[in-house]
Design a protein around this motif. Structure first.
Motif, PDB file in Angstrom:
ATOM      1  N   ASN A 142      31.974  33.246  39.086  1.00 51.99           N
ATOM      2  CA  ASN A 142      32.907  32.580  39.107  1.00 51.99           C
ATOM      3  C   ASN A 142      33.709  32.311  37.900  1.00 51.99           C
ATOM      4  O   ASN A 142      35.204  32.128  37.586  1.00 51.99           O
ATOM      5  CB  ASN A 142      33.578  31.063  39.971  1.00 51.99           C
ATOM      6  N   ASP A 143      33.276  32.199  36.682  1.00 46.99           N
ATOM      7  CA  ASP A 143      33.734  32.409  35.473  1.00 46.99           C
ATOM      8  C   ASP A 143      34.054  33.628  35.208  1.00 46.99           C
ATOM      9  O   ASP A 143      35.872  33.851  34.633  1.00 46.99           O
ATOM     10  CB  ASP A 143      32.547  32.019  34.339  1.00 46.99           C
ATOM     11  N   GLN A 144      34.330  35.055  35.483  1.00 44.26           N
ATOM     12  CA  GLN A 144      34.318  35.940  35.869  1.00 44.26           C
ATOM     13  C   GLN A 144      35.443  36.328  37.124  1.00 44.26           C
ATOM     14  O   GLN A 144      36.761  36.610  36.585  1.00 44.26           O
ATOM     15  CB  GLN A 144      33.648  37.179  35.984  1.00 44.26           C
ATOM     16  N   LEU A 145      35.271  35.929  37.875  1.00 41.51           N
ATOM     17  CA  LEU A 145      36.533  35.387  39.341  1.00 41.51           C
ATOM     18  C   LEU A 145      37.862  34.485  38.197  1.00 41.51           C
ATOM     19  O   LEU A 145      38.715  35.257  38.616  1.00 41.51           O
ATOM     20  CB  LEU A 145      36.024  35.316  40.029  1.00 41.51           C
ATOM     21  N   SER A 146      37.481  34.321  37.875  1.00 43.51           N
ATOM     22  CA  SER A 146      38.622  32.803  37.392  1.00 43.51           C
ATOM     23  C   SER A 146      38.663  33.594  35.712  1.00 43.51           C
ATOM     24  O   SER A 146      40.986  33.219  35.907  1.00 43.51           O
ATOM     25  CB  SER A 146      38.316  31.749  36.466  1.00 43.51           C
ATOM     26  N   ALA A 147      39.014  34.713  35.123  1.00 41.90           N
ATOM     27  CA  ALA A 147      39.436  35.345  34.121  1.00 41.90           C
ATOM     28  C   ALA A 147      39.905  35.958  34.741  1.00 41.90           C
ATOM     29  O   ALA A 147      41.837  36.366  34.580  1.00 41.90           O
ATOM     30  CB  ALA A 147      38.871  35.711  33.585  1.00 41.90           C
ATOM     31  N   TYR A 148      39.470  37.182  35.538  1.00 36.82           N
ATOM     32  CA  TYR A 148      40.684  37.782  36.608  1.00 36.82           C
ATOM     33  C   TYR A 148      41.431  37.904  37.773  1.00 36.82           C
ATOM     34  O   TYR A 148      42.873  38.053  37.166  1.00 36.82           O
ATOM     35  CB  TYR A 148      39.258  38.915  37.320  1.00 36.82           C
TER      36      TYR A 148
END
Length: 256
Positions: A142-148
């Motif tokens: 979800n770190d990557q998801l939140s950035a996207y």
């Protein structure tokens, strides 16, 4: 008015194989206050942890993890709905997969949905659809998801609330003299290439995934702020009082 994405991790939302209701309550109170003068989107982990409170399946088995996410997602959303209702805030659930973030048409659908929700005063809660994702179609964490999501919905900033309170010049778990880097303008590639080391039972990332998220947004001229989700005083001070006491700001724009 800024559009702010707030990501909260499982390490914050879960405690002793249960949901950390007090921390969730504090988070909701903070988001309600933040929403008074900003557009707010929440990216929330915690579905697997919530599912585990209902049935204790072996989380190392992918099908069990997907089942736990399926069980836990409504539990998590019900908990959020109850807590936000005290502030007269309606929430919505937006589940996405990597496939939704790989095509312009799909990205536009997500943005249009979020725009419509926000324009009607609703607070969107976004999560990866862990119940149906496969290795080939998962965002990863979800770190990557939140950035996207931050980039694709044209948000102004990402806030990452974690069991990690800031970015340090060296590992604070191994070095007592480690110092917080309050403002970071670039991230060394060697730090991005390290293996992820999640702390909590339900966590999937660690500092590396947060650095990757911040680096992605730095490359797109969007700020990221990393702070503890256990005690919200650092993020409250930064966003509500405009006073940077603790936590790390990743920015290309200099000090705030």
């Amino acid at each position: 008015m800024m559009r702010i994405v707030v990501k909260v991790g499982s390490a914050v939302l879960a405690h002793n194989d249960s949901l950390a209701f007090d921390r969730m309550g504090n988070l909701v109170n903070f988001l309600a206050e933040l929403k008074k003068n900003n557009e707010v989107v929440l990216v929330s982990s915690g579905a697997v942890a919530a599912g585990y409170t209902k049935i204790q399946l072996d989380r190392s088995v992918i099908t069990n993890k997907q089942a736990l996410a399926s069980i836990g997602q409504p539990v998590l959303m019900h908990t959020y709905a109850e807590k936000f209702s005290k502030h007269n805030i309606i929430i919505s659930q937006v589940l996405v997969t990597a496939a939704n973030l790989s095509k312009v048409q799909e990205i536009n659908k997500i943005k249009n949905t979020v725009d419509t929700l926000i324009s009607n005063g609703v607070l969107p809660i976004i999560n990866e659809n862990d119940a149906t994702t496969t290795d080939e179609l998962e965002v990863g964490d979800n770190d990557q998801l939140s950035a996207y999501i931050t980039k694709h919905i044209d948000a102004d900033m990402l806030i990452i609330l974690s069991d990690i309170d800031a970015y340090y010049d060296k590992d604070p778990r191994k070095n007592t003299d480690a110092k917080i880097l309050k403002i970071v303008n670039s991230i060394d590639k060697k730090d991005l290439d390290k293996n992820a080391t999640p702390h909590g039972t339900f966590a999937t990332g660690g500092i590396v995934t947060k650095l990757k998220a911040a680096s992605y947004l730095l490359n797109n001229n969007i700020d990221t702020f990393l702070a503890t989700g256990f005690d919200l005083k650092d993020i409250q001070s930064y966003l509500l009082d405009e006073n940077h006491i603790g936590g790390t700001l990743f920015t290309n724009k200099g000090a705030k």
